[in-house]
Design an enzyme around this catalytic site. Structure first.
Site, mmCIF file in Angstrom:
data_model
loop_
_atom_site.group_PDB
_atom_site.id
_atom_site.type_symbol
_atom_site.label_atom_id
_atom_site.label_comp_id
_atom_site.label_asym_id
_atom_site.label_seq_id
_atom_site.Cartn_x
_atom_site.Cartn_y
_atom_site.Cartn_z
ATOM 1 N N HIS A 144 1.030 -1.162 0.083
ATOM 2 C CA HIS A 144 -0.021 0.080 0.094
ATOM 3 C C HIS A 144 0.872 1.173 0.205
ATOM 4 O O HIS A 144 1.823 1.322 0.671
ATOM 5 C CB HIS A 144 -0.952 -0.045 1.013
ATOM 6 C CG HIS A 144 -2.032 1.033 0.961
ATOM 7 N ND1 HIS A 144 -2.016 2.205 1.284
ATOM 8 C CD2 HIS A 144 -3.359 0.739 0.618
ATOM 9 C CE1 HIS A 144 -3.265 2.905 1.034
ATOM 10 N NE2 HIS A 144 -3.912 1.899 0.684
ATOM 11 N N ASP A 157 -7.859 -5.296 -0.061
ATOM 12 C CA ASP A 157 -8.442 -6.170 -1.019
ATOM 13 C C ASP A 157 -7.829 -7.728 -0.889
ATOM 14 O O ASP A 157 -8.680 -8.702 -1.574
ATOM 15 C CB ASP A 157 -7.775 -5.705 -2.523
ATOM 16 C CG ASP A 157 -8.298 -4.361 -3.032
ATOM 17 O OD1 ASP A 157 -7.658 -3.528 -3.195
ATOM 18 O OD2 ASP A 157 -9.500 -4.278 -2.849
#
Ligand code: SDX
Length: 429
Positions: free
Chosen positions: A307, A364
C-alpha cells in the site's frame, strides 16, 4: 509563530510556509515556489505531494490508523451502517435520527432507474465488463430529469444528487449482473433497507423474492462501510481533478469508476481471487507466487499486498480477515481459497523481501473471500468497491466544490522532448 522552511538555490534563499494539520502532519506550502524561484517540484505518482487539505478521512500509515471524520474505522465497523457512514462522510458529523430517516427515504425514492436505461443496458454485449457499464451509466443518470424544482436550494439539489448516485449505483450494478446472467431486471423494493434491496435486485427470481440472511446483509454492509472513503487515493483524486473544472458530480464520479477499475487500485480484489484460484488449482504453488512476486522481471505482484500509505498493516484488512472467519462459519461455507490466502500471508510476512519493503495485506486481500461466500461473482467485486466508495467520492467532490480557494487542477511537467527544430516536407525526409 508560523513555521517556515528555507530553500536555497542559485545563491538565493526563500522561506516556504509549513502547514500543520490537526493530527500534526506537516506540509511545505509551495504555492509561491515557481513565481519566486522559477522552480517546480517533480514527484511522479504524487507520493510526497499533498493536493489539498481535507477534513474527511485521516490515515496514519505507520500506525495503521483510519478514521472517518475522526471516528476510528473499528468503532464504525462495530456500531454503524453503510448508510449512516455515508451521511457522516458527506456532512461531517453523525446524523440525528430525523436526518438519517430523511436520507434513507431519499435513497428509497431514488432507487429506480428511468425505463429508458433498459435500452442502454441492451446496447451492451452480455459479457461487457461491469465496470465499463457502471462508468457509462453513472454519467447517464445526469441525462434524465430528477425530482426537484427550479427554486430548490443548492443544498437540496446536492442532497438529491448525492442520494441519486448512492442509490442508483447499486441498481445499475444489479442490472448489469442480471443482464450478464440473461435474467430479467428486478425492480427495487421500497420496503427493504439499502443492502437487502441490492441483494434483492441481484438475486430475486421473477416470482420468488430473494430474502438475504442477516449474516449476509451484515457482511456486505461491513464491506461497503470499510470501502467508503480513503482520503486522496487514485480514484478520489480523479473525482477532485475532474470536479475542479466544475464538471458535474455525475461526470466526476463516472471518471472515478474508470480509475478504480485498474488492477493496482480497485481491480485488485478481482486479481486476488484469480491469483488464489490459480494457486489452489495447482497452476502455481504459493511458494511460486512468492518467488515470482519477488522477481521484478516477472511482472507478477502479490495482489492484495502492499500500500502507498499503510506501512505496517491496513486496519481494514485486519477487520476483514476476522470477518471472513465469522461469515464463512455463519454460512457454513468452507472455502479452500481462505486457507490459500492465509498460507500466502504467513509466507510473505516471514520473507525479508516483503518485510523490508513493509508490504502487508491491504483491503483487497480478504474482501473477495467474503464477497464470494455471499454469492457475489468475481467480476462484480470492483463494482461492489465502487458502490462502497461512492459516498467518499461525493464527500470529497463537495469539500472541493465548497472551497472558495479551489482552483482547476493543472499540474506542471519537466519537458524532456526534442529542442526546437524545423518542419521537413515529406519528400525531403
Ligand atoms: C487500493 O491509495 C489507496 O488508499 C488505495 C486503496 C483505497 O482504499 O482507495 O487502499 C485501495 O487500491 C489498495 C491497493 C490494491 N492494489 C494491490 O493490491 C495491487 C498490488 N499492490 C501493488 O501494486 C502496490 O503495492 C501498490 C500499487 C498498492 C502500491 O504501489 P506503490 O506505493 O507505488 O509501491 P511501489 O510500486 O513503489 O513498490 C515499492 C516496492 C517495489 O519494489 P522495489 O522497486 O523497491 O524493489 O515494493 C514492491 C515494488 O516492486 N511491491 C511489490 C508489491 N507491492 C509493492 N512487490 C510484490 N508484490 C506487491 N504486491
Amino acid at each position: 509563530m508560523a513555521r517556515t522552511a528555507t530553500l536555497t538555490f542559485n545563491d538565493r534563499s526563500i522561506q516556504l510556509p509549513v502547514v500543520e494539520g490537526s493530527e500534526g502532519e506537516l506540509g511545505l506550502d509551495i504555492s509561491k515556489l515557481r513565481s519566486e524561484t522559477g522552480l517546480i517540484t517533480l514527484d511522479p505518482g504524487y507520493g510526497n505531494t499533498g493536493a489539498c487539505t481535507s477534513a474527511i478521512t485521516f490515515i496514519d500509515g505507520e500506525k495503521g490508523v483510519l478514521r472517518y471524520r475522526g471516528i476510528p474505522i473499528e468503532e464504525l465497523a462495530r456500531e454503524s451502517t453503510f448508510v449512516e457512514v455515508a451521511w457522516l462522510l458527506i456532512f461531517g458529523r453523525l446524523p440525528q435520527q430525523a436526518e438519517l430517516d430523511d436520507f434513507r427515504e431519499r435513497l428509497v425514492r431514488n432507487a429506480a432507474l428511468h425505463e429508458a436505461f433498459r435500452h442502454h443496458f441492451e446496447g451492451f454485449l452480455v459479457d461487457a465488463p461491469p465496470m465499463a457499464i457502471l462508468s457509462a451509466m453513472v454519467n447517464t443518470i445526469a441525462c434524465f430529469p430528477r425530482r426537484g424544482t427550479e427554486d430548490e436550494s443548492p443544498e437540496e439539489r446536492f442532497l438529491e444528487d448525492a442520494s441519486q448516485l448512492i442509490s442508483k449505483v447499486r441498481t445499475i450494478a444489479a442490472c448489469s449482473y442480471r443482464r450478464a446472467m440473461g435474467l430479467p431486471f428486478v425492480y427495487p423494493d421500497s420496503k427493504l433497507p439499502y443492502v437487502a434491496n441490492f441483494l434483492h435486485m441481484m438475486f430475486s427470481a421473477p416470482y420468488a423474492e430473494h430474502v438475504a440472511s442477516p449474516e449476509v446483509v451484515d457482511a456486505l454492509n461491513l464491506i461497503l462501510l470499510l470501502h467508503a472513503d480513503h482520503e486522496q487515493n487514485c480514484s478520489t483524486s480523479t473525482v477532485r481533478i475532474v470536479g475542479s473544472s466544475q464538471a458535474n458530480i455525475y461526470a466526476s464520479c463516472a471518471a472515478a469508476v474508470g480509475a478504480l477499475w485498474g488492477p493496482l487500485h480497485g481491480g485488485a480484489n478481482m486479481a486476488v481471487l484469480e491469483m488464489l484460484e490459480k494457486i489452489h488449482k495447482g497452476g502455481i504453488s504459493a511458494a511460486d507466487a512468492i518467488k515470482m512476486a519477488k522477481d521484478s522481471s516477472s511482472g507478477f505482484r502479490l495482489m492484495g499486498f502492499g500500500h502507498r500509505v499503510y506501512k505496517n498493516f491496513d486496519p481494514r484488512a485486519k477487520i476483514l480477515k476476522q470477518a471472513a472467519d465469522k461469515v464463512l462459519g455463519q454460512l457454513g461455507v468452507k472455502d479452500p481459497l481462505l486457507d490459500v490466502a492465509r498460507q500466502l500471508e504467513e509466507m510473505a510476512l516471514k520473507d525479508s523481501y516483503f518485510v523490508d519493503r513493509r508490504l502487508y495485506p491491504n483491503v483487497d486481500f480478504y474482501s473477495g473471500i467474503i464477497m464470494r461466500a455471499i454469492g457475489i461473482p468475481t467480476n462484480m467485486f470492483t463494482v461492489i468497491f465502487a458502490i462502497g466508495r461512492m459516498p467518499g467520492w461525493i464527500a470529497q467532490w463537495k469539500e472541493q466544490a465548497d472551497d472558495p480557494k479551489a482552483r482547476i487542477a493543472r499540474p506542471r511537467q519537466i519537458y524532456t522532448g526534442p529542442t526546437e527544430k524545423r518542419y521537413v516536407p515529406i519528400d525531403q525526409r
